[in-house]
Design a protein around this motif. Structure first.
Motif, PDB file in Angstrom:
ATOM      1  N   GLY A 259       4.952  -7.974  14.164  1.00  0.00           N
ATOM      2  CA  GLY A 259       5.271  -8.630  12.908  1.00  0.00           C
ATOM      3  C   GLY A 259       4.085  -8.974  12.035  1.00  0.00           C
ATOM      4  O   GLY A 259       4.255  -9.582  10.965  1.00  0.00           O
ATOM      5  N   VAL A 260       2.871  -8.610  12.427  1.00  0.00           N
ATOM      6  CA  VAL A 260       1.691  -8.905  11.617  1.00  0.00           C
ATOM      7  C   VAL A 260       1.734  -8.067  10.336  1.00  0.00           C
ATOM      8  O   VAL A 260       2.004  -6.858  10.378  1.00  0.00           O
ATOM      9  CB  VAL A 260       0.399  -8.616  12.393  1.00  0.00           C
ATOM     10  CG1 VAL A 260      -0.826  -8.814  11.501  1.00  0.00           C
ATOM     11  CG2 VAL A 260       0.309  -9.514  13.626  1.00  0.00           C
ATOM     12  N   ALA A 261       1.468  -8.706   9.203  1.00  0.00           N
ATOM     13  CA  ALA A 261       1.423  -8.012   7.915  1.00  0.00           C
ATOM     14  C   ALA A 261      -0.029  -7.848   7.489  1.00  0.00           C
ATOM     15  O   ALA A 261      -0.783  -8.836   7.433  1.00  0.00           O
ATOM     16  CB  ALA A 261       2.200  -8.792   6.863  1.00  0.00           C
ATOM     17  N   PHE A 262      -0.439  -6.618   7.204  1.00  0.00           N
ATOM     18  CA  PHE A 262      -1.808  -6.338   6.762  1.00  0.00           C
ATOM     19  C   PHE A 262      -1.819  -6.147   5.253  1.00  0.00           C
ATOM     20  O   PHE A 262      -0.998  -5.414   4.697  1.00  0.00           O
ATOM     21  CB  PHE A 262      -2.343  -5.083   7.451  1.00  0.00           C
ATOM     22  CG  PHE A 262      -2.683  -5.296   8.895  1.00  0.00           C
ATOM     23  CD1 PHE A 262      -3.934  -5.742   9.274  1.00  0.00           C
ATOM     24  CD2 PHE A 262      -1.731  -5.069   9.889  1.00  0.00           C
ATOM     25  CE1 PHE A 262      -4.244  -5.946  10.606  1.00  0.00           C
ATOM     26  CE2 PHE A 262      -2.032  -5.269  11.230  1.00  0.00           C
ATOM     27  CZ  PHE A 262      -3.289  -5.716  11.589  1.00  0.00           C
ATOM     28  N   HIS A 263      -2.772  -6.805   4.599  1.00  0.00           N
ATOM     29  CA  HIS A 263      -2.934  -6.705   3.150  1.00  0.00           C
ATOM     30  C   HIS A 263      -4.363  -6.235   2.898  1.00  0.00           C
ATOM     31  O   HIS A 263      -5.290  -7.047   2.793  1.00  0.00           O
ATOM     32  CB  HIS A 263      -2.678  -8.062   2.496  1.00  0.00           C
ATOM     33  CG  HIS A 263      -1.396  -8.716   2.940  1.00  0.00           C
ATOM     34  ND1 HIS A 263      -0.181  -8.467   2.336  1.00  0.00           N
ATOM     35  CD2 HIS A 263      -1.149  -9.595   3.954  1.00  0.00           C
ATOM     36  CE1 HIS A 263       0.764  -9.172   2.945  1.00  0.00           C
ATOM     37  NE2 HIS A 263       0.204  -9.867   3.928  1.00  0.00           N
ATOM     38  N   THR A 264      -4.564  -4.931   2.860  1.00  0.00           N
ATOM     39  CA  THR A 264      -5.906  -4.376   2.694  1.00  0.00           C
ATOM     40  C   THR A 264      -6.214  -4.179   1.212  1.00  0.00           C
ATOM     41  O   THR A 264      -5.322  -4.152   0.359  1.00  0.00           O
ATOM     42  CB  THR A 264      -6.037  -3.047   3.444  1.00  0.00           C
ATOM     43  OG1 THR A 264      -5.027  -2.146   2.978  1.00  0.00           O
ATOM     44  CG2 THR A 264      -5.865  -3.245   4.941  1.00  0.00           C
ATOM     45  N   GLY A 265      -7.505  -4.037   0.929  1.00  0.00           N
ATOM     46  CA  GLY A 265      -7.924  -3.861  -0.449  1.00  0.00           C
ATOM     47  C   GLY A 265      -7.796  -5.115  -1.285  1.00  0.00           C
ATOM     48  O   GLY A 265      -7.739  -5.046  -2.515  1.00  0.00           O
ATOM     49  N   ARG A 266      -7.752  -6.274  -0.642  1.00  0.00           N
ATOM     50  CA  ARG A 266      -7.605  -7.538  -1.370  1.00  0.00           C
ATOM     51  C   ARG A 266      -8.778  -8.460  -1.024  1.00  0.00           C
ATOM     52  O   ARG A 266      -9.036  -8.735   0.153  1.00  0.00           O
ATOM     53  CB  ARG A 266      -6.294  -8.227  -1.010  1.00  0.00           C
ATOM     54  CG  ARG A 266      -5.055  -7.406  -1.367  1.00  0.00           C
ATOM     55  CD  ARG A 266      -3.833  -8.292  -1.367  1.00  0.00           C
ATOM     56  NE  ARG A 266      -2.617  -7.524  -1.513  1.00  0.00           N
ATOM     57  CZ  ARG A 266      -1.409  -8.059  -1.661  1.00  0.00           C
ATOM     58  NH1 ARG A 266      -1.286  -9.388  -1.660  1.00  0.00           N
ATOM     59  NH2 ARG A 266      -0.337  -7.300  -1.781  1.00  0.00           N
ATOM     60  N   THR A 267      -9.441  -8.946  -2.046  1.00  0.00           N
ATOM     61  CA  THR A 267     -10.578  -9.840  -1.864  1.00  0.00           C
ATOM     62  C   THR A 267     -10.124 -11.280  -1.977  1.00  0.00           C
ATOM     63  O   THR A 267      -9.481 -11.659  -2.974  1.00  0.00           O
ATOM     64  CB  THR A 267     -11.668  -9.550  -2.907  1.00  0.00           C
ATOM     65  OG1 THR A 267     -12.120  -8.207  -2.753  1.00  0.00           O
ATOM     66  CG2 THR A 267     -12.847 -10.498  -2.750  1.00  0.00           C
ATOM     67  N   VAL A 268     -10.429 -12.081  -0.974  1.00  0.00           N
ATOM     68  CA  VAL A 268     -10.089 -13.500  -1.010  1.00  0.00           C
ATOM     69  C   VAL A 268     -11.033 -14.218  -1.958  1.00  0.00           C
ATOM     70  O   VAL A 268     -12.261 -14.080  -1.864  1.00  0.00           O
ATOM     71  CB  VAL A 268     -10.153 -14.112   0.399  1.00  0.00           C
ATOM     72  CG1 VAL A 268     -10.021 -15.629   0.353  1.00  0.00           C
ATOM     73  CG2 VAL A 268      -9.072 -13.507   1.279  1.00  0.00           C
ATOM     74  N   GLU A 269     -10.446 -14.977  -2.881  1.00  0.00           N
ATOM     75  CA  GLU A 269     -11.246 -15.708  -3.864  1.00  0.00           C
ATOM     76  C   GLU A 269     -11.535 -17.138  -3.424  1.00  0.00           C
ATOM     77  O   GLU A 269     -12.638 -17.652  -3.646  1.00  0.00           O
ATOM     78  CB  GLU A 269     -10.515 -15.708  -5.210  1.00  0.00           C
ATOM     79  CG  GLU A 269     -10.361 -14.302  -5.811  1.00  0.00           C
ATOM     80  CD  GLU A 269      -9.571 -14.307  -7.102  1.00  0.00           C
ATOM     81  OE1 GLU A 269      -8.960 -15.367  -7.417  1.00  0.00           O
ATOM     82  OE2 GLU A 269      -9.554 -13.277  -7.792  1.00  0.00           O
ATOM     83  N   SER A 270     -10.546 -17.789  -2.827  1.00  0.00           N
ATOM     84  CA  SER A 270     -10.734 -19.181  -2.430  1.00  0.00           C
ATOM     85  C   SER A 270      -9.685 -19.576  -1.394  1.00  0.00           C
ATOM     86  O   SER A 270      -8.698 -18.872  -1.178  1.00  0.00           O
ATOM     87  CB  SER A 270     -10.631 -20.119  -3.643  1.00  0.00           C
ATOM     88  OG  SER A 270      -9.316 -20.061  -4.191  1.00  0.00           O
ATOM     89  N   VAL A 271      -9.948 -20.713  -0.763  1.00  0.00           N
ATOM     90  CA  VAL A 271      -8.997 -21.320   0.170  1.00  0.00           C
ATOM     91  C   VAL A 271      -8.849 -22.783  -0.238  1.00  0.00           C
ATOM     92  O   VAL A 271      -9.843 -23.480  -0.450  1.00  0.00           O
ATOM     93  CB  VAL A 271      -9.497 -21.214   1.629  1.00  0.00           C
ATOM     94  CG1 VAL A 271      -8.515 -21.899   2.566  1.00  0.00           C
ATOM     95  CG2 VAL A 271      -9.695 -19.763   2.028  1.00  0.00           C
ATOM     96  N   SER A 272      -7.620 -23.229  -0.354  1.00  0.00           N
ATOM     97  CA  SER A 272      -7.382 -24.608  -0.766  1.00  0.00           C
ATOM     98  C   SER A 272      -6.318 -25.239   0.124  1.00  0.00           C
ATOM     99  O   SER A 272      -5.602 -24.553   0.847  1.00  0.00           O
ATOM    100  CB  SER A 272      -6.943 -24.669  -2.241  1.00  0.00           C
ATOM    101  OG  SER A 272      -5.780 -23.868  -2.441  1.00  0.00           O
ATOM    102  N   VAL A 273      -6.238 -26.543   0.065  1.00  0.00           N
ATOM    103  CA  VAL A 273      -5.229 -27.291   0.801  1.00  0.00           C
ATOM    104  C   VAL A 273      -4.319 -27.947  -0.225  1.00  0.00           C
ATOM    105  O   VAL A 273      -4.766 -28.779  -1.029  1.00  0.00           O
ATOM    106  CB  VAL A 273      -5.867 -28.343   1.719  1.00  0.00           C
ATOM    107  CG1 VAL A 273      -4.791 -29.146   2.436  1.00  0.00           C
ATOM    108  CG2 VAL A 273      -6.788 -27.668   2.736  1.00  0.00           C
ATOM    109  N   VAL A 274      -3.053 -27.548  -0.241  1.00  0.00           N
ATOM    110  CA  VAL A 274      -2.072 -28.054  -1.193  1.00  0.00           C
ATOM    111  C   VAL A 274      -0.958 -28.724  -0.404  1.00  0.00           C
ATOM    112  O   VAL A 274      -0.186 -28.045   0.292  1.00  0.00           O
ATOM    113  CB  VAL A 274      -1.510 -26.917  -2.075  1.00  0.00           C
ATOM    114  CG1 VAL A 274      -0.505 -27.484  -3.073  1.00  0.00           C
ATOM    115  CG2 VAL A 274      -2.636 -26.181  -2.788  1.00  0.00           C
TER     116      VAL A 274
END
Length: 514
Positions: A259-274
């Motif tokens: 069930g793991v979903a891979f999202h390639t070609g995507r650059t992470v911009e930030s991580v936040s806590v909402v």
């Protein structure tokens, strides 16, 4: 090939207790893993196998990180393979091999390398073939049969100063030695120059650093992992096809089935806590989750944390910002129109032949190169240069000249095609770095780190450190979710000789009193 480790003294770390799988009633926790290198894939595997929903976000279009591979079209129109260069899969890489066994239970994708000679600038040759596996006989036999190490050199060693080599304990070894550089340590123990250049610099260059820029604690721990701390032996395995085909495509299929979903070609911009969510933001969308594992390279981690002002606290953020990268390295892969000599080893390490650090003849073990060589009658040769300071074109010229020097039959060969990669994205292990290096845990229990530049107080290095931190990050989050952890293994986290351990302790106390 042995699947399980053979060292009866290896350290086994059981996973913590908990439920075997997350509930399937809509209450499954979700985790975003940033980075699909070894560390990220280990974390994703550990989580998914316990029923956690996992999204893996990767900026490249392939998996494996610095051990990734991809297809390459050559100038003659044929299809071949490319990666970032040779990697050795040692038998004591227990946690990495456990990861690979998920998709390849018999490790059929790995092939043993019978030997990997070391050749210095004077043509002297060391070999690891036929050494006993039991420490310290392995290191003693290697030293005494080496043309760069004589019995008188063994007698001249400063036994007290050298005792930490045989009495490693992590993190104590780093506390004792991390403020010194490897070159100074070797000089202080009276290690002969010729042997130092040929044997120890091979390990230093594994970290893409010269000995004077490498922590003595890191070098001594490496010596423990491969020589005096493990009886798995010094011969390693290599992937018998390009890394994508041999390793990561099968593992991806295994994880997608979980069930793991891979999202390639995507650059992470930030991580936040909402509110209660951890939100990973990319240019193509947001991934809300219950937790995240950050497993990019050092530069990527610095960039993401700098762009995430509400992540953790300022002291931790400063530690991330202070992370350094090793000097650049160059990989030059050449497709030649004629073969190298049939007796050339698959892999040769070099010393005193700058800029060259090692040579691989890929058709000896990699399927794609072997197919190309069989079809054309040529060879595929890979040349590495570590800790480079000169422009790439100068490095290329120097590498080819050294190849001609070592393998004269290549002098008359034409280069059908070539690829040169220059990268500067490996973690730095300089003197004094250890104390400030971030750990898997962060101030926010929902955020974990993983990677070969992340601190874990176990005797692991390189690819095995990446895998170990990935499994550890998964275990930390699994504990938070009430799920069972995964077991880990390492070489023994102590020297095998009680006498030498006592001597090392005495030496350590003496050095602190000075």
């Amino acid at each position: 090939m042995s699947i399980e480790g053979t060292d009866r003294r290896r350290q086994k770390l059981p996973g913590h207790p908990g439920r075997g799988a997350a509930a399937g009633n809509g209450q499954r926790p979700r985790v975003v893993v940033v980075g699909a290198g070894i560390a990220g894939l280990a974390a994703a595997t550990g989580l998914a196998e316990r029923g956690v929903a996992v999204d893996v976000v990767e900026q490249c279009d392939h998996l494996g990180g610095r051990v990734g591979g991809w297809p390459e079209e050559l100038a003659d129109g044929s299809s071949s393979a490319m990666n970032r260069g040779f990697h050795a899969f040692f038998r004591q890489y227990y946690n990495l091999r456990a990861l690979l066994r998920r998709a390849d239970p018999t490790l059929s994708a790995l092939t043993p390398v019978e030997d990997y000679p070391l050749i210095d600038g004077a043509g002297r040759r060391d070999t690891f073939k036929g050494l006993p596996q039991t420490p310290p006989l392995n290191a003693l036999a290697f030293a005494l049969r080496s043309p760069t190490f004589r019995l008188r050199d063994l007698i001249r060693l400063d036994a007290k100063a050298a005792a930490p080599l045989a009495a490693v304990s992590v993190p104590e070894t780093y506390r004792l030695l991390d403020d010194r550089d490897a070159a100074t340590f070797l000089r202080d123990i009276n290690f002969p120059d010729a042997a130092r250049h040929l044997a120890f610099e091979v390990f230093a260059r594994s970290f893409f650093a010269r000995p004077e820029k490498l922590s003595a604690g890191e070098l001594v721990t490496m010596f423990h992992i491969y020589f005096l701390g493990s009886s798995e032996g010094l011969i390693f395995d290599v992937a018998n096809a390009n890394f994508d085909v041999a390793l990561w495509n099968p593992l991806r299929a295994y994880l997608e089935n979980l069930g793991v979903a891979f999202h390639t070609g995507r650059t992470v911009e930030s991580v936040s806590v909402v509110d209660e969510d951890v939100v990973v933001t990319t240019g193509a969308g947001r991934f809300p989750a219950d937790a995240a594992v950050l497993a990019p390279d050092v530069g990527g981690l610095r960039r993401i944390v700098a762009a995430s002002p509400d992540l953790a606290d300022s002291a931790w953020r400063d530690r991330i910002a202070a992370l350094g990268t090793a000097p650049p390295f160059v990989v030059l892969r050449l497709w030649l129109d004629r073969p190298v000599r049939g007796d050339r080893a698959a892999f040769v390490g070099t010393g005193g032949r700058e800029p060259l650090d090692n040579v691989s003849v890929l058709e000896r073990y990699e399927r794609e190169a072997a197919e190309w060589a069989a079809r054309t009658g040529g060879s595929v040769v890979e040349l590495h240069a570590y800790s480079v300071t000169h422009p790439s074109d100068e490095v290329r010229t120097g590498l080819i000249a050294r190849m001609h020097e070592l393998y004269p039959e290549t002098t008359s060969a034409s280069i059908v095609d070539e690829r040169l990669l220059r990268r500067e994205d490996c973690p730095r292990f300089a003197p004094g770095d250890f104390a400030g290096r971030p750990t898997v845990r962060t101030p926010d229990p929902r955020i974990m780190l993983a990677g070969d530049g992340i601190r874990v107080d176990l005797p692991v290095a390189l690819m095995e450190r990446a895998a170990t931190t990935g499994w550890t990050a998964a275990n930390e989050l699994l504990g938070r979710f009430g799920l069972a952890g995964h077991p880990l293994q390492t070489v023994p986290n102590r020297g095998r000789s009680a006498l030498l351990r006592r001597l090392a302790t005495t030496a350590g106390h003496g050095s602190r009193q000075e």
